[in-house]
Design an enzyme around this catalytic site. Structure first.
Site, PDB file in Angstrom:
ATOM      1  N   LEU A  87      -2.859   5.449  -4.308  1.00 24.70           N
ATOM      2  CA  LEU A  87      -1.690   5.812  -3.509  1.00 24.70           C
ATOM      3  C   LEU A  87      -0.682   4.667  -3.448  1.00 24.70           C
ATOM      4  O   LEU A  87      -1.007   3.514  -3.763  1.00 24.70           O
ATOM      5  CB  LEU A  87      -2.137   6.208  -2.104  1.00 24.70           C
ATOM      6  CG  LEU A  87      -3.144   7.383  -2.038  1.00 24.70           C
ATOM      7  CD1 LEU A  87      -3.612   7.597  -0.612  1.00 24.70           C
ATOM      8  CD2 LEU A  87      -2.523   8.652  -2.599  1.00 24.70           C
ATOM      9  N   PRO A  88       0.567   4.955  -3.032  1.00 22.29           N
ATOM     10  CA  PRO A  88       1.627   3.944  -3.134  1.00 22.29           C
ATOM     11  C   PRO A  88       1.526   2.759  -2.179  1.00 22.29           C
ATOM     12  O   PRO A  88       1.878   1.644  -2.554  1.00 22.29           O
ATOM     13  CB  PRO A  88       2.908   4.753  -2.841  1.00 22.29           C
ATOM     14  CG  PRO A  88       2.553   6.169  -3.101  1.00 22.29           C
ATOM     15  CD  PRO A  88       1.108   6.285  -2.724  1.00 22.29           C
ATOM     16  N   LYS A 125      -5.392  -9.225  -6.155  1.00 27.44           N
ATOM     17  CA  LYS A 125      -4.352  -8.445  -6.837  1.00 27.44           C
ATOM     18  C   LYS A 125      -2.960  -8.945  -6.463  1.00 27.44           C
ATOM     19  O   LYS A 125      -2.069  -9.054  -7.322  1.00 27.44           O
ATOM     20  CB  LYS A 125      -4.493  -6.960  -6.469  1.00 27.44           C
ATOM     21  CG  LYS A 125      -3.357  -6.065  -6.955  1.00 27.44           C
ATOM     22  CD  LYS A 125      -3.260  -6.006  -8.478  1.00 27.44           C
ATOM     23  CE  LYS A 125      -2.020  -5.227  -8.927  1.00 27.44           C
ATOM     24  NZ  LYS A 125      -2.094  -3.797  -8.644  1.00 27.44           N
TER      25      LYS A 125
END
Length: 300
Positions: free
Chosen positions: A70-71, A176
């Site tokens: 998801l964003p 990340k």
């Protein structure tokens, strides 16, 4: 009739990254149940062999593994948390894998809620871009318990080639953000360097070829060159369409800035890059590939 030992996988979020990832799970023999808010994404998944569900709740019925892509943090928390959230619907003993790139604090919050319901969960954001998603060569950057990662490994291996365990819940997100902060800085610097060379009459392809085998070598010079026409398959050569959106890079750099504030870390280049991608967004290129940031310094 053939049978499979693969667990049923529910996949939520079929965007530029999630769609190809789900398709690769189907190719690897996993029964995949999908949901997305965009009808075209569901049609593409169905064409790839996935079973389309009418809702996220329907998608997780009978699934032993749930994957989400998801964003942003608010989407992940909205999907999983609360009385009507997905954690309350997922079958006991299932494994949850969130491959979204979100705030580490959000990842830890959802993981704690999953643990309270007896569900194993890992945060597994990815690196490799849309090309890596399509080719099944993504790198997964994982946070969570080692036992949960081992359960997830067959699923992750069907979508990627590299898996790194960075630590406990949220650690995958921290790593990340570190990676994407470096990428954002490198892309902006690479575009600026090429623009300088072009301003002095150099051929951008020749300059890029030299840089790609010299000390400024990077993913930006070899795979996603920001200058149009240098690499035929790069977003820059197709009007900066596709790829990794500028506003997604801006979001990740904002998350990196938040993470830095939380620990008192200094990220002067990361903050500068965040401002550059913000300027690029304000210039109307927010939906384009993040390599379009070169247009801030590229002469018409």
């Amino acid at each position: 009739m053939t049978t499979t030992s693969h667990p049923i996988v529910a996949f939520i979020g079929l965007g530029h990254m999630g769609g190809p990832m789900a398709a690769n799970l189907v190719k690897a023999g996993f029964p995949v149940q999908v949901f997305d808010l965009v009808p075209a994404a569901l049609e593409a998944a169905a064409a790839a062999g996935a079973k389309v569900a009418a809702s996220a709740i329907e998608a997780v019925k009978g699934a032993q593994v749930v994957v989400s892509m998801l964003p942003a943090s608010r989407h992940v928390e909205g999907l999983y948390l609360g009385e009507d959230g997905l954690l309350a619907q997922i079958e006991a003993g299932a494994l949850v894998i969130d491959s979204s790139t979100i705030a580490p604090a959000s990842a830890r919050k959802v993981a704690q809620a999953a643990a309270a319901r007896g569900l194993a969960m890992i945060d597994a954001p990815v690196s490799g871009g849309t090309a890596g998603a399509a080719a099944g060569t993504l790198t997964f950057i994982v946070g969570g318990e080692a036992e949960a990662l081992e359960r997830a490994r067959p699923v992750l291996s069907a979508m990627g080639k590299n898996i790194f365990h960075m630590g406990g819940a949220g650690a995958g997100q921290v790593a990340k953000l570190c990676n994407n902060m470096a990428l954002g800085v490198i892309m902006a610097a690479t575009g600026e360097a090429i623009a300088l060379g072009v301003a002095h009459g150099l051929d951008p392809a020749a300059l890029s070829q030299m840089m790609a085998v010299s000390t400024s070598r990077s993913w930006a010079t070899e795979v996603c060159n920001p200058w149009p026409g240098v690499l035929p398959n790069a977003p820059a050569s197709r009007g900066y369409e596709g790829g990794f959106g500028n506003d997604l890079m801006l979001k990740d750099l904002g998350l990196a800035a938040e993470a830095a504030l939380g620990t008192g870390a200094s990220i002067p280049l990361g903050e500068l890059a965040r401002n550059l991608y913000s300027m690029n967004s304000q210039a109307g290129r927010g939906a384009l590939d993040f390599s379009s940031v070169v247009n801030l310094v590229r002469k018409a």
